[in-house]
Design a protein around this motif. Structure first.
Motif, PDB file in Angstrom:
ATOM      1  N   LEU A 190       0.682  -1.312  -0.060  1.00  0.00           N
ATOM      2  CA  LEU A 190       0.107   0.012  -0.037  1.00  0.00           C
ATOM      3  C   LEU A 190       0.758   1.250   0.020  1.00  0.00           C
ATOM      4  N   GLN A 191       2.287   0.950  -0.324  1.00  0.00           N
ATOM      5  CA  GLN A 191       2.878   2.351   0.143  1.00  0.00           C
ATOM      6  C   GLN A 191       2.693   3.324  -1.146  1.00  0.00           C
ATOM      7  N   LYS A 192       2.170   2.966  -2.327  1.00  0.00           N
ATOM      8  CA  LYS A 192       2.302   4.383  -3.254  1.00  0.00           C
ATOM      9  C   LYS A 192       0.797   4.508  -3.885  1.00  0.00           C
ATOM     10  N   LYS A 193       0.664   4.036  -5.096  1.00  0.00           N
ATOM     11  CA  LYS A 193      -0.562   4.404  -5.773  1.00  0.00           C
ATOM     12  C   LYS A 193      -1.761   3.824  -5.138  1.00  0.00           C
ATOM     13  N   GLN A 194      -3.181   4.471  -5.589  1.00  0.00           N
ATOM     14  CA  GLN A 194      -4.231   4.080  -5.262  1.00  0.00           C
ATOM     15  C   GLN A 194      -4.660   2.738  -5.787  1.00  0.00           C
ATOM     16  N   HIS A 195      -5.073   1.970  -5.150  1.00  0.00           N
ATOM     17  CA  HIS A 195      -5.521   0.523  -5.580  1.00  0.00           C
ATOM     18  C   HIS A 195      -7.043   0.419  -5.843  1.00  0.00           C
ATOM     19  N   SER A 196      -7.248  -0.560  -6.741  1.00  0.00           N
ATOM     20  CA  SER A 196      -8.861  -0.528  -7.167  1.00  0.00           C
ATOM     21  C   SER A 196      -9.294  -1.483  -5.911  1.00  0.00           C
ATOM     22  N   PHE A 197     -10.726  -1.334  -5.754  1.00  0.00           N
ATOM     23  CA  PHE A 197     -11.224  -2.251  -4.793  1.00  0.00           C
ATOM     24  C   PHE A 197     -11.114  -3.679  -4.861  1.00  0.00           C
ATOM     25  N   GLU A 198     -11.081  -3.975  -6.429  1.00  0.00           N
ATOM     26  CA  GLU A 198     -10.789  -5.313  -6.758  1.00  0.00           C
ATOM     27  C   GLU A 198      -9.631  -5.727  -6.224  1.00  0.00           C
ATOM     28  N   LYS A 199      -8.671  -5.204  -6.314  1.00  0.00           N
ATOM     29  CA  LYS A 199      -7.183  -5.302  -6.056  1.00  0.00           C
ATOM     30  C   LYS A 199      -7.238  -5.724  -4.444  1.00  0.00           C
ATOM     31  N   LEU A 200      -8.024  -4.537  -3.656  1.00  0.00           N
ATOM     32  CA  LEU A 200      -7.904  -4.627  -2.489  1.00  0.00           C
ATOM     33  C   LEU A 200      -8.444  -5.789  -1.790  1.00  0.00           C
ATOM     34  N   ARG A 201      -9.364  -6.520  -2.463  1.00  0.00           N
ATOM     35  CA  ARG A 201     -10.154  -7.467  -1.792  1.00  0.00           C
ATOM     36  C   ARG A 201      -9.057  -8.837  -1.946  1.00  0.00           C
ATOM     37  N   GLU A 202      -8.136  -8.802  -2.578  1.00  0.00           N
ATOM     38  CA  GLU A 202      -7.134  -9.721  -2.725  1.00  0.00           C
ATOM     39  C   GLU A 202      -6.113  -9.696  -1.372  1.00  0.00           C
ATOM     40  N   TRP A 203      -6.043  -8.337  -0.696  1.00  0.00           N
ATOM     41  CA  TRP A 203      -5.352  -8.314   0.296  1.00  0.00           C
ATOM     42  C   TRP A 203      -6.450  -7.869   1.459  1.00  0.00           C
ATOM     43  N   ALA A 204      -7.319  -8.840   1.753  1.00  0.00           N
ATOM     44  CA  ALA A 204      -7.968  -8.579   2.982  1.00  0.00           C
ATOM     45  C   ALA A 204      -7.261  -8.374   4.149  1.00  0.00           C
ATOM     46  N   HIS A 205      -6.069  -8.632   4.330  1.00  0.00           N
ATOM     47  CA  HIS A 205      -5.233  -8.598   5.531  1.00  0.00           C
ATOM     48  C   HIS A 205      -4.762  -7.197   5.825  1.00  0.00           C
ATOM     49  N   LEU A 206      -4.803  -6.204   4.500  1.00  0.00           N
ATOM     50  CA  LEU A 206      -3.919  -5.071   4.488  1.00  0.00           C
ATOM     51  C   LEU A 206      -5.000  -3.787   4.120  1.00  0.00           C
ATOM     52  N   ARG A 207      -6.356  -4.048   3.705  1.00  0.00           N
ATOM     53  CA  ARG A 207      -6.989  -3.318   3.321  1.00  0.00           C
ATOM     54  C   ARG A 207      -7.730  -2.402   4.326  1.00  0.00           C
ATOM     55  N   PRO A 208      -7.911  -2.937   5.637  1.00  0.00           N
ATOM     56  CA  PRO A 208      -8.372  -1.997   6.589  1.00  0.00           C
ATOM     57  C   PRO A 208      -7.521  -1.010   7.086  1.00  0.00           C
ATOM     58  N   ARG A 209      -6.254  -0.981   6.384  1.00  0.00           N
ATOM     59  CA  ARG A 209      -5.133   0.068   6.751  1.00  0.00           C
ATOM     60  C   ARG A 209      -5.200   1.549   5.578  1.00  0.00           C
ATOM     61  N   THR A 210      -6.229   1.388   4.888  1.00  0.00           N
ATOM     62  CA  THR A 210      -6.551   2.410   3.992  1.00  0.00           C
ATOM     63  C   THR A 210      -7.907   2.994   4.507  1.00  0.00           C
ATOM     64  N   ASN A 211      -7.873   4.503   3.956  1.00  0.00           N
ATOM     65  CA  ASN A 211      -8.786   5.492   4.184  1.00  0.00           C
ATOM     66  C   ASN A 211     -10.403   4.662   4.467  1.00  0.00           C
ATOM     67  N   THR A 212     -10.469   4.331   3.106  1.00  0.00           N
ATOM     68  CA  THR A 212     -11.995   3.828   2.800  1.00  0.00           C
ATOM     69  C   THR A 212     -12.225   2.534   3.828  1.00  0.00           C
ATOM     70  N   PHE A 213     -11.488   1.697   4.077  1.00  0.00           N
ATOM     71  CA  PHE A 213     -11.858   0.400   4.701  1.00  0.00           C
ATOM     72  C   PHE A 213     -11.957   0.845   6.333  1.00  0.00           C
ATOM     73  N   GLY A 214     -11.054   1.940   6.586  1.00  0.00           N
ATOM     74  CA  GLY A 214     -11.136   2.426   8.140  1.00  0.00           C
ATOM     75  C   GLY A 214     -12.525   3.055   8.254  1.00  0.00           C
ATOM     76  N   ALA A 215     -12.857   3.830   7.442  1.00  0.00           N
ATOM     77  CA  ALA A 215     -14.188   4.617   7.496  1.00  0.00           C
ATOM     78  C   ALA A 215     -15.324   3.603   7.526  1.00  0.00           C
ATOM     79  N   ILE A 216     -15.008   2.384   6.642  1.00  0.00           N
ATOM     80  CA  ILE A 216     -16.326   1.518   6.706  1.00  0.00           C
ATOM     81  C   ILE A 216     -16.312   0.740   7.926  1.00  0.00           C
ATOM     82  N   ALA A 217     -15.320   0.402   8.476  1.00  0.00           N
ATOM     83  CA  ALA A 217     -15.155  -0.154   9.848  1.00  0.00           C
ATOM     84  C   ALA A 217     -16.046   0.568  10.910  1.00  0.00           C
ATOM     85  N   ARG A 218     -15.471   1.898  10.828  1.00  0.00           N
ATOM     86  CA  ARG A 218     -16.087   2.765  11.799  1.00  0.00           C
ATOM     87  C   ARG A 218     -17.796   2.897  11.663  1.00  0.00           C
ATOM     88  N   VAL A 219     -18.012   2.935  10.526  1.00  0.00           N
ATOM     89  CA  VAL A 219     -19.578   3.478  10.307  1.00  0.00           C
ATOM     90  C   VAL A 219     -20.163   2.009  10.556  1.00  0.00           C
TER      91      VAL A 219
END
Ligand code: ATP
Ligand code: MN
Length: 463
Positions: free
Chosen positions: A109-138
């Motif tokens: 997750l160092q650099k560029k924006q990744h697609s949501f499809e790509k992030l599904r392959e990294w379910a162990h890392l995606r909570p570290r992104t702004n979007t998935f953090g926000a979803i967890a809180r909501v």
């Protein structure tokens, strides 16, 4: 040195306090003046706090200047007013302790924006992104709001079973629960002998807690369940999961209109809490995902849902002049395209559709006096379609038995369900709300796989 959250440190009230913050670095920027800016996040809020680490710190050259995204740290220092835009405070570090490094070359997750499809392959890392953090809180906020609503209204939270032998009348295809060795199953007349299985009968993961909730509603009045539900339907859509969370209230002495009133009040409360309690995250969804989410929720909270009978809805669809992929005719189930036309284009607000043909609805829904329709209700919302399915239940023993015959159900399989109608039967109603569909609606996220921490869909169960 109080240990506080980043969210707390970002408030102006924290200015002047000596604090300890712990979290993960988002970015590091070095200034020419001999210090570095660290953006720190700990999950407590969407925004980071800016930490200023001066070159005079003992580990400045050896460690601080090598920090990169994902490194975990403890920061001690004083909260100061910030000169920067969009932030009230910053922290002047007196100490920065590094717990874990993250190789900047390889961190996905160092650099560029990744697609949501790509992030599904990294379910162990995606909570570290702004979007998935926000979803967890909501998602957390919505779950709390659901419990608060029912608790304040005097409902009892009932834990219905996850393993069941009944199929809630084909609400969906079921996953089997068995300890039989598939390589050498016990056989009887060429068939697998489930009397030798763990429960002595075929057992499944539940598709709905409704029938169990009815048992408690018929004893204690108003109850609700909130738990995982499983459907083995092979539907690869953006609105279906094989494992999802469902909220199912069930109320004695409630008729269909009471049920509709409750559903409307309930949804409005959940939407209002999301706006009130997750302001920063909702602004993020509005800015980055769908720029109508906030105005849509605001409008819904202050207006009323449209209530339309199935028969009137068929009429509206037939007269719409619209070419639908599936033809519209009284007696057929409505497809997603029909539901979306009604809620998005025709009424432009949530719609409660009620009184469906008896032939397309389960046996437990109460038959109307016209004998042709049953007291079913679905709540439809723009973009998501159906989020609630419910009904008034058939409380008359003779009618219930007729309906079971009509649908070729074995009375013996439901003996306990029919006994509820034999001893002190009551008019009662309930509905099921899919938690993930609510989160989709609130956040504007397009795919249901992105609003549950670990989605289960056909072919996917890695994490
Ligand atoms: P649909 O027609 O959308 O497949 P359904 O009619 O099978 O849904 P119900 O049995 O009425 O759904 O379930 C109640 C609620 O549970 C639905 O209104 C929806 O919010 C949610 N739901 C149902 N199936 C799923 C699923 N596979 N994944 C996520 N949520 C679901
Ligand atoms: Mn339904």
């Amino acid at each position: 040195m109080d240990k506080i959250s980043v969210a707390a440190a970002r408030q102006a009230e924290a200015i002047g306090r000596q604090v300890t913050l712990q979290g993960w670095i988002r970015t590091r920027r070095d200034s020419k003046g001999g210090f570095s800016f660290l953006e720190l996040n700990d999950g407590s809020s969407q925004g980071n706090i800016q930490v200023i680490a001066d070159a005079s710190l003992a580990n400045y050259e050896s460690e601080i200047k090598h920090l990169s995204a994902a490194c975990s740290v403890t920061v001690r220092g004083e909260v100061k007013p910030s000169g920067g835009k969009g932030q009230a405070t910053e922290v002047l570090a007196s100490e920065v302790i590094v717990h874990g490094w993250a190789d900047a070359e390889n961190y996905p997750l160092q650099k560029k924006q990744h697609s949501f499809e790509k992030l599904r392959e990294w379910a162990h890392l995606r909570p570290r992104t702004n979007t998935f953090g926000a979803i967890a809180r909501v998602r957390n906020c919505v779950s709390r709001s659901i419990h608060n609503f029912f608790q304040e209204e005097g409902f009892l939270y009932i834990h219905t079973p996850i393993i069941t032998a009944s199929d809630c009348e084909g609400a969906g295809a079921m996953f089997r629960v068995s300890t039989i060795d598939p390589a050498k199953p016990p056989l009887k007349e060429g068939q697998i002998d489930y009397t030798q299985d763990f429960f002595g009968r075929p057992a499944y993961l539940t598709v709905s807690g409704q029938l169990n909730a009815e048992i408690f509603a018929c004893a204690l009045g108003k109850v609700y369940t909130f738990g995982p539900t499983f459907r083995a339907e092979n539907s690869n859509t953006s609105r279906h999961l094989a494992e999802f969370w469902m909220i199912e209230p069930e109320m004695a002495f409630y008729e269909l209109t009471d049920n509709m009133d409750l559903a409307e009040r309930f949804l409005k409360r959940v939407f209002r809490d999301a706006l009130d309690q997750c302001g920063e995250d909702m602004q993020f969804f509005n800015d980055r995902i769908d720029d109508t989410v906030i105005s849509t929720l605001d409008a819904i909270i202050t207006s009323s849902f449209e209530r339309v009978s199935y028969t009137d809805a068929i009429d509206i669809l037939a007269k719409s002049g619209r070419k639908f992929e599936f033809p519209v005719a009284w007696g057929t189930d409505l497809q997603a395209e029909h539901e979306r036309f009604l809620t998005e284009e025709h009424f432009k607000r949530p719609v409660v559709l009620y009184n469906y043909p008896r032939s397309i609805k389960p046996f437990y829904m109460r038959v109307n006096d016209d004998e042709k329709t049953v007291r079913a209700m679905d709540v439809l919302v723009p973009k998501v379609g159906e989020i609630i399915g419910g009904s008034q239940r058939e409380e008359r023993l003779d009618v219930l038995q007729t309906r079971m015959d009509e649908q070729h159900l074995k009375a013996a399989d439901y003996w306990w369900y029919t006994e509820l109608r034999r001893y002190g039967t009551v008019p009662h109603s309930g509905f099921g709300l899919g938690l993930e569909r609510v989160i989709q609606f609130i956040t504007g996220m397009q795919n249901i796989r992105d609003v549950i921490p670990f989605p289960r869909t056909p072919g996917n169960a890695e994490f």
